[in-house]
Design a protein around this motif. Structure first.
Motif, mmCIF file in Angstrom:
data_model
loop_
_atom_site.group_PDB
_atom_site.id
_atom_site.type_symbol
_atom_site.label_atom_id
_atom_site.label_comp_id
_atom_site.label_asym_id
_atom_site.label_seq_id
_atom_site.Cartn_x
_atom_site.Cartn_y
_atom_site.Cartn_z
ATOM 1 N N TYR A 28 54.793 29.306 50.313
ATOM 2 C CA TYR A 28 55.614 30.422 50.793
ATOM 3 C C TYR A 28 55.656 31.540 49.748
ATOM 4 C CZ TYR A 28 59.937 32.870 52.183
ATOM 5 O OH TYR A 28 60.868 33.815 52.527
ATOM 6 N N LEU A 29 55.883 31.189 48.478
ATOM 7 C CA LEU A 29 55.970 32.197 47.422
ATOM 8 C C LEU A 29 54.634 32.900 47.201
ATOM 9 C CD1 LEU A 29 58.182 30.257 44.843
ATOM 10 C CD2 LEU A 29 58.865 32.219 46.227
ATOM 11 N N LEU A 30 53.543 32.139 47.298
ATOM 12 C CA LEU A 30 52.219 32.710 47.023
ATOM 13 C C LEU A 30 51.707 33.566 48.170
ATOM 14 C CD1 LEU A 30 50.367 29.689 45.336
ATOM 15 C CD2 LEU A 30 51.174 31.780 44.235
ATOM 16 N N PHE A 53 43.097 37.606 46.799
ATOM 17 C CA PHE A 53 42.512 38.861 46.330
ATOM 18 C C PHE A 53 43.405 40.055 46.640
ATOM 19 C CE2 PHE A 53 38.547 36.339 46.597
ATOM 20 C CZ PHE A 53 38.055 36.575 45.321
ATOM 21 N N GLY A 54 44.152 39.960 47.742
ATOM 22 C CA GLY A 54 44.989 41.078 48.160
ATOM 23 C C GLY A 54 46.158 41.341 47.228
ATOM 24 N N VAL A 55 46.758 40.295 46.681
ATOM 25 C CA VAL A 55 47.923 40.458 45.803
ATOM 26 C C VAL A 55 47.579 41.244 44.535
ATOM 27 C CG1 VAL A 55 49.508 39.186 44.296
ATOM 28 C CG2 VAL A 55 49.285 38.540 46.694
ATOM 29 N N PRO A 79 53.120 38.687 48.717
ATOM 30 C CA PRO A 79 52.389 39.791 49.367
ATOM 31 C C PRO A 79 53.269 40.700 50.202
ATOM 32 C CG PRO A 79 51.794 37.664 50.339
ATOM 33 C CD PRO A 79 52.578 37.369 49.107
ATOM 34 N N LEU A 80 54.298 40.160 50.843
ATOM 35 C CA LEU A 80 55.176 41.011 51.655
ATOM 36 C C LEU A 80 55.978 41.966 50.769
ATOM 37 C CD1 LEU A 80 56.312 41.872 54.328
ATOM 38 C CD2 LEU A 80 57.899 39.949 54.263
ATOM 39 N N LEU A 119 52.099 40.697 58.104
ATOM 40 C CA LEU A 119 52.825 41.144 56.919
ATOM 41 C C LEU A 119 52.704 42.655 56.752
ATOM 42 C CD1 LEU A 119 51.924 38.339 54.325
ATOM 43 C CD2 LEU A 119 53.882 38.471 55.873
ATOM 44 N N VAL A 120 51.516 43.180 57.018
ATOM 45 C CA VAL A 120 51.317 44.635 56.943
ATOM 46 C C VAL A 120 52.206 45.343 57.956
ATOM 47 C CG1 VAL A 120 49.649 46.496 57.339
ATOM 48 C CG2 VAL A 120 48.966 44.483 56.031
#
Length: 408
Positions: free
Chosen positions: A95-97, A50-52, A102-103, A393-394
Motif C-alpha cells: 500500500y505504501l509503495l 519507475f513512476g515514483v 505515488p498518489l 491514481l492520476v
C-alpha cells in the motif's frame, strides 16, 4: 554572497525536458496495464517503481516552489491515507509503495500546475492515439487481411494461467477472440492482454479529447471510435457512445434547432437505452457475464463484514470465499466500484467520489465539462476493475487538483 545563497542549488528543467518527462510518465501509466509489464519481475508495479522517482524529479526540477497551501492539502491527504492503512493493517508495505506514495506525489505535482494537471491527460491522449493507429494498422493488414506476417509468438501469465498469442513487433497482440451474437470475432487488444483493458484508455482518451478540449479534433475522434468498434467490448461501446452523447447534449451544435432537439435527444436516449439493454443481455448470457454478477455479489458480502474501512488494500482473498461458484478462478474481480467498497469500505470509497464532486464545484468556466468527465470516470469504475491502477491514481489526483489556485 547573499544573493547566491538564495539561488536554488537544484537545477531547473527546461520546458522541453519537462514535456518529455510528462510523456514518459504517461507512457508508464499505459505500461502498467500493457502486456509489456508482464515480462518484468514486478509486473504492473514496475510502472510505479519507475513512476515514483520520475515524479520526484519533475517536482524538484520541473516546477517552481511548492506553495504552503498545496503542502497542507497533500498533508491532509497523507493523514487520510495513513488512517486507512492503520485501521486495516493489511498489505501495508505494498500500500505504501504502490498507492500511498505515488498518489501523494501525483497530487503534489498536479496540484502545482495552473491547469490542475489536465495537460497530463492530453499527453496520455497523444500516446494512446499513436498506439491506436498502430493497432488498427496491424489489426487490418495483419489479423484480418493477413498481408503482414506475424513477427513472433508472445507468451505471458494472465488471468490465472499462461497465454500465448501472435505478436507484431510487440506493438500489437492478437490476444483475444470473442463470440458476439453468435459470431466468432477477433478483438483488437492493442498492446493489452485483453480488449477491455484497451477500452479503458480509448474511453479516457476520447473523453479528454471530446469533453476537456474546446475544439475536439475530428480525425482523432474517428480514430478512437473505429478502434472501439474493433475491440468488440460492450463497455467500450456504451461508454464511447456516452462520451459523444454528452458532448452533443450539453453543447448542441448551432445547426441543431431547439425544436429538433426536443425530438432528437429523447429518441437518442431511448435508442441508447435499448442498445445498452441488448448488449448487456448478450453479455449476461455469457460465462463472463455470470462471473461479473458473481463478483459484485461477493464484493457486497465482503463489504458487510467490514463496512467502515473494508477488508484491506488489494485483499482479494477476503472476497473469494463469497463466490457462488467455489471452483471458478479468480481473475482479479471485475467492477472497481464494488471492489473499493469491499476492500476500502465507506472510508476509502470517499476518495474515489468526493474529489470528483469537488472538482465540479471548483471548476472555472464551463462546469459542464467536469460534470460530463466525472460521469465517464464513474462509468469506468462501474464497468471494470481499475481500482488501484496507475491511471486511476492520476484521475484522483486530477480531481483533487483541478480548479484550485496555485499560490507561489
Amino acid at each position: 554572497m547573499a544573493e547566491a545563497a538564495k539561488k536554488s542549488v537544484i537545477p531547473r528543467l527546461s520546458p522541453r525536458w519537462v514535456a518529455a518527462g510528462e510523456y514518459l510518465l504517461m507512457l508508464l501509466v499505459v505500461f502498467y496495464s500493457a502486456v509489456w509489464c508482464l515480462y518484468t519481475s514486478a509486473n504492473c508495479n514496475t510502472a510505479l517503481r519507475f513512476g515514483v522517482p520520475l515524479l520526484a524529479v519533475l517536482i524538484l526540477c520541473g516546477t517552481g516552489p511548492v506553495s504552503p497551501r498545496l503542502w497542507r492539502r497533500v498533508g491532509v491527504l497523507a493523514v487520510f491515507l495513513a488512517v486507512y492503512v492503520l485501521a486495516t493493517r493489511y498489505n501495508a508495505v505494498r500500500y505504501l509503495l504502490y498507492y500511498f506514495t505515488p498518489l501523494l506525489l501525483l497530487a503534489l505535482y498536479m496540484g502545482g500546475q495552473s491547469d490542475g494537471g489536465v495537460r497530463l491527460l492530453h499527453r496520455l491522449s497523444d500516446i494512446v492515439a499513436v498506439l491506436t493507429a498502430l493497432s488498427l494498422f496491424f489489426y487490418l493488414f495483419g489479423t484480418i487481411l493477413h498481408w503482414i506476417p506475424k513477427t513472433d509468438v508472445a507468451a505471458f501469465y494472465w488471468g490465472g494461467g499462461w497465454r500465448t498469442c501472435p505478436s507484431y513487433f510487440h506493438l500489437y497482440y492478437e490476444a483475444q477472440q470473442i463470440t458476439f451474437f453468435g459470431w466468432d470475432l477477433p478483438r483488437n487488444c492493442g498492446v493489452f492482454p485483453e480488449a477491455p483493458g484497451f477500452a479503458v484508455f480509448l474511453v479516457t482518451a476520447t473523453a479528454t479529447e471530446v469533453l476537456l478540449r474546446a475544439r475536439p479534433r475530428l480525425w482523432r475522434c474517428v480514430l478512437f471510435a473505429v478502434a472501439t468498434v474493433t475491440t468488440v467490448s460492450v463497455k467500450a461501446f456504451l461508454l464511447m457512445a456516452a462520451v459523444f452523447t454528452l458532448r452533443y447534449v450539453l453543447w448542441p451544435p448551432e445547426w441543431l434547432s431547439r425544436r429538433l432537439r426536443m425530438w432528437l435527444f429523447p429518441l437518442l436516449g431511448v435508442g441508447m437505452t435499448l442498445a445498452a439493454a441488448v448488449l448487456l443481455w448478450d453479455k449476461l448470457n455469457s460465462v463472463s457475464g455470470v462471473m461479473r454478477l458473481d463478483d459484485v455479489v461477493a464484493c457486497w458480502r465482503a463489504f458487510t463484514t467490514a463496512p467502515l474501512f473494508g477488508t484491506g488494500y488489494w485483499n482479494d482473498a477476503s472476497v473469494i470465499p463469497f463466490f457462488s461458484y467455489p471452483d471458478r478462478y479468480n481473475n482479479g474481480l471485475s467492477m472497481g466500484a464494488a471492489v473499493i467498497l469491499a476492500q476500502g469500505g465507506l472510508y476509502l470509497s470517499t476518495l474515489y467520489w468526493l474529489p470528483a464532486v469537488g472538482a465540479i464545484r471548483r471548476s472555472r468556466g464551463d462546469r459542464r465539462r467536469w460534470v460530463a468527465f466525472a460521469l465517464i470516470y464513474a462509468g469506468l469504475l462501474f464497468s471494470g476493475n481499475i481500482t488501484y491502477h496507475f491511471l486511476t491514481l492520476v484521475l484522483i489526483a486530477l480531481f483533487l487538483s483541478v480548479g484550485r489556485e496555485v499560490v507561489p
